[in-house]
Scaffold this active site. Structure first.
Site, short mmCIF file in Angstrom:
data_model
loop_
_atom_site.label_atom_id
_atom_site.label_comp_id
_atom_site.label_asym_id
_atom_site.label_seq_id
_atom_site.Cartn_x
_atom_site.Cartn_y
_atom_site.Cartn_z
N CYS A 85 20.30 6.48 -28.52
CA CYS A 85 19.45 7.23 -27.58
C CYS A 85 20.28 7.90 -26.48
O CYS A 85 20.97 8.86 -26.75
CB CYS A 85 18.35 6.31 -27.02
SG CYS A 85 17.02 7.25 -26.24
N HIS A 141 16.07 4.42 -31.83
CA HIS A 141 16.40 3.05 -31.42
C HIS A 141 16.38 2.10 -32.61
O HIS A 141 15.40 1.37 -32.81
CB HIS A 141 15.40 2.56 -30.36
CG HIS A 141 15.59 3.16 -29.01
ND1 HIS A 141 16.46 2.65 -28.07
CD2 HIS A 141 15.05 4.27 -28.44
CE1 HIS A 141 16.44 3.39 -26.98
NE2 HIS A 141 15.58 4.38 -27.18
N GLU A 194 17.80 -0.63 -32.90
CA GLU A 194 17.83 -2.04 -32.47
C GLU A 194 16.43 -2.64 -32.35
O GLU A 194 16.29 -3.86 -32.34
CB GLU A 194 18.61 -2.17 -31.15
CG GLU A 194 17.86 -1.79 -29.88
CD GLU A 194 17.78 -0.29 -29.61
OE1 GLU A 194 18.13 0.50 -30.52
OE2 GLU A 194 17.35 0.10 -28.51
#
Ligand code: MN
Length: 240
Positions: free
Chosen positions: A110, A214, A216
């Site tokens: 990001c 993202h 994660e």
């Protein structure tokens, strides 16, 4: 070869309940731990000290976060620019440039894709909706971040496509800035249907891999996202 791969993660300075705190989001830390790394929090109040951290880390994860102060890519702020903090900007820019010089692999998430591009000579849109020459999708999604909301087309010639094993994926999206002009040492690897740049990587080495979304917050349920972290740790091991 050591087994303990140290992954530096720059921390935001956040005022929470009256105290400035060094803030790193848990999902990035969990992903590093799950793939065998040791996360190292890098304080960002002293940009001149980044060489100290570069001397001990094996990999650098530049996470999501606030906007980047436009003076770092030669612009004045427009009204739509969000919160910025020049100290984390300068710290991360120093880390990225130092990581290139010391051949330390990076993974940008990001804000990370934007900082890496700026540090290496590119620039970004301060606000997509205000500055994109053509209409854009909803890139600051209102859905929860463990769900994808828009699609991305991946260049079949990229390392990113090899990692993801596909050229079209559904990603989450939590940004209003995005890469505009890409740095010379990097190439675009992924775009959304509105032309917004969603992935970049190194042209001549394996040091830089970065995505605008993202992974994660999706990797636990999406094996493609998980492979981005596995690839990061593989690159770290390769350059050790
Ligand atoms: Mn997006």
């Amino acid at each position: 070869m050591k087994n303990n791969l140290i992954i530096g993660i720059p921390a935001e300075s956040r005022m929470i309940k009256g105290i400035y705190r060094n803030n790193v989001n848990s999902p990035e830390v969990s992903a590093v731990v799950d793939y065998g790394g040791i996360p190292l929090l890098i304080p960002t109040r002293n940009p001149d000290l980044m060489d100290n951290y570069l001397s001990i880390i094996d990999g650098l994860l530049i996470p999501g976060g606030a906007d980047v102060a436009p003076r770092f890519y030669g612009e004045e702020p427009i009204p739509e620019l969000g919160d910025t903090d020049a100290l984390i900007d300068e710290s991360e820019i120093n880390l990225v440039r130092g990581a290139v010089n010391s051949k330390i692999p990076m993974f940008g998430i990001c804000r990370g894709i934007q900082v890496i591009n700026i540090a290496l000579g590119g620039n970004i849109y301060q606000d997509l909706a205000a500055q994109s020459p053509t209409p854009v999708l909803q890139h600051y999604q209102r859905a929860v971040l463990d769900q994808g909301t828009h699609h991305v087309t991946v260049d079949s010639d990229s390392k990113l496509a090899t990692i993801l094993e596909t050229t079209k994926i559904l990603v989450n999206s939590h940004h209003h800035e995005a890469v505009k002009e890409i740095a010379e040492s990097l190439k675009v690897t992924a775009t959304s249907s509105d032309g917004v740049i969603e992935g970049i990587e190194s042209v001549d080495d394996d040091l830089v891999m970065a995505v605008q979304w993202h992974p994660e917050t999706m990797y636990k349920s999406d094996a493609k996202m998980a492979r981005l972290f596995k690839d990061f740790m593989d690159r770290v091991r390769k350059y050790q």
